[in-house]
Design a protein around this motif. Structure first.
Motif: not given
Length: 167
Positions: A11-23
């Motif tokens: 639905t979306v291609d990406g987000s603007f988020a802190p790197l910690e959300v990757l894990k």
């Protein structure tokens, strides 16, 4: 909160988020690219607030305790967040084909320049509401400069977390 699901479904291609959300939020499972663009801005503001009337009702010695602990918290929280961001990137890179993009300085400067009109518009809009937005922006710029010049190394943050919290 729905970023993982929206990216997983396409639905979306990406987000603007802190790197910690990757894990922490498992977003490394659904993204292939991460672009470091710290000079453009941070994604998270962390603060703790108290009702002003309640604050004013506290004795001065209690206010002092809150203030001292809060000052101490800044450094510790920053180190833990740095550790969490590094853990997120490390986790992200365990997935085959994932790529961490570090912008060259000239490209970072272009990104910074691209957001300047948004900041100016924000200042104009808030000033029209009789808010001291230019003062706020100047304060934020001063704080960014201060912390950019005084930030501990990533490794020292990792070492501190591992020695003080993980043991």
């Amino acid at each position: 909160g729905e970023a993982y699901e929206l990216m997983a479904k396409g639905t979306v291609d990406g987000s603007f988020a802190p790197l910690e959300v990757l894990k922490g939020w498992s977003q490394a499972e659904v993204v292939k690219y991460v672009t470091n663009c710290y000079a453009v801005g941070n994604t998270t503001d962390m603060f703790v607030v108290i009702n002003k009337d309640k604050w004013d009702s506290l004795p001065a010695d209690i206010q002092e305790v809150f203030t001292e602990v809060s000052e101490e918290w800044i450094d510790k929280h920053a180190k833990v967040w740095t550790y969490a961001d590094k853990s997120g990137v490390d986790f992200f890179l365990t997935f085959e084909g994932n790529e961490l993009i570090e912008l060259p300085s000239d490209e970072m400067a272009r990104w910074v320049q691209a957001v300047e009109p948004l900041i100016e518009q924000y200042i104009q809009d808030k000033t029209a509401m009789e808010l001291p937005a230019a003062d706020y922006e100047a304060y934020l710029a001063q704080q960014v400069k201060h912390w950019t010049e005084n930030t501990p190394s990533e490794q020292s943050c990792i070492d501190w977390v591992e020695q003080e919290l993980i043991k």
